[in-house]
Design a protein around this motif. Sequence first.
Motif, short mmCIF file in Angstrom:
data_model
loop_
_atom_site.label_atom_id
_atom_site.label_comp_id
_atom_site.label_asym_id
_atom_site.label_seq_id
_atom_site.Cartn_x
_atom_site.Cartn_y
_atom_site.Cartn_z
N GLY A 1 45.84 38.20 33.97
CA GLY A 1 46.05 37.90 35.11
C GLY A 1 45.70 38.92 36.30
O GLY A 1 45.21 38.40 37.42
N VAL A 2 45.79 40.15 35.76
CA VAL A 2 45.32 41.35 36.81
C VAL A 2 43.71 41.28 36.87
O VAL A 2 43.53 41.46 37.94
CB VAL A 2 45.85 42.58 36.05
N TRP B 1 43.13 30.16 31.47
CA TRP B 1 43.20 29.97 32.94
C TRP B 1 42.18 28.93 33.52
O TRP B 1 41.10 29.05 33.08
CB TRP B 1 42.74 31.40 33.31
N SER C 1 42.33 29.65 43.81
CA SER C 1 43.37 29.20 43.11
C SER C 1 43.42 29.52 41.61
O SER C 1 42.50 29.08 40.93
CB SER C 1 44.15 27.84 43.23
N SER D 1 56.55 39.59 43.79
CA SER D 1 55.79 38.42 43.49
C SER D 1 56.20 37.96 41.99
O SER D 1 56.02 36.94 41.30
CB SER D 1 54.32 38.73 43.43
N ILE E 1 47.10 48.51 42.50
CA ILE E 1 47.66 48.23 41.18
C ILE E 1 48.31 49.01 40.42
O ILE E 1 49.06 49.28 39.57
CB ILE E 1 46.94 46.70 40.38
N ILE F 1 39.29 37.92 42.17
CA ILE F 1 39.45 36.96 43.35
C ILE F 1 39.56 37.54 44.58
O ILE F 1 38.93 37.19 45.54
CB ILE F 1 40.90 36.10 43.09
N SER F 2 40.09 39.05 44.40
CA SER F 2 40.24 39.84 45.81
C SER F 2 38.81 40.18 46.41
O SER F 2 38.80 40.51 47.59
CB SER F 2 41.12 41.32 45.36
N PHE G 1 41.73 46.90 45.11
CA PHE G 1 42.62 46.35 44.34
C PHE G 1 43.11 47.25 43.01
O PHE G 1 44.48 47.41 42.87
CB PHE G 1 42.23 45.08 43.78
N ALA H 1 41.88 38.50 36.62
CA ALA H 1 41.61 37.44 37.80
C ALA H 1 41.99 37.94 38.97
O ALA H 1 41.28 37.72 39.92
CB ALA H 1 42.52 36.10 37.05
N LEU H 2 43.30 38.54 39.58
CA LEU H 2 43.45 38.67 40.81
C LEU H 2 42.43 39.88 41.53
O LEU H 2 42.02 39.66 42.63
CB LEU H 2 44.76 39.35 40.77
N MET H 3 41.91 40.78 40.40
CA MET H 3 41.10 41.63 41.09
C MET H 3 39.64 41.03 41.27
O MET H 3 39.06 41.27 42.32
CB MET H 3 40.70 42.89 39.90
#
Length: 170
Positions: A85-86, A164, A99, A35, A22, A92-93, A18, A88-90
């Motif tokens: 947010g980045v 978040w 969610s 997105s 990114i 989550i990946s 990820f 969190a996305l990392m």
Amino acid sequence: MMSSSPVVPADTPQAAAFRRAIQNPLKLRLFMLRSLPMAYLAGLRVRDVTPEQATVTVPYKYLTKNPFRSIYFACLSMAAEMASGVLALMHISSGSPVSMLVTGLEAEFMKKAVGLISFTSFDGARIGQAIAESRATGEGRTVVCTSTGTDQAGDMVAIFRITWSFRAKR
């Protein structure tokens, strides 16, 4: 927080993949165009991301300026949100789907934002812990992340506190 909290992996192959994606300028632009089109138009860039922290920049330019010759607060908010947010996305990946949603925002402005502003969040470990707990329990977790914005001289411009909410999907 739970007393017997699950261990959060500091790094995983998925998280590393990820981060590579990114931090690739072309892949980041394509992701934002698909997105996050307003972030793309504003010129946001991910300057650095590790499991613990992320830095996102926003430039002072025609599309981000306000009538007071500084960066519009909404553009600053986008960069501050994206820094956490980045992270969190990392996290989550690295596992089953989770969610995520912004449920609160608080901001303080110290100085006029001109030039290139960098927002850094150091909340990666806390975000990873909340995601791991949500996956383990199936319950939602919230984390208040702080994104601090500095100008090119290193002066603090703004501090954003973004709340978040994370909930593992079933």
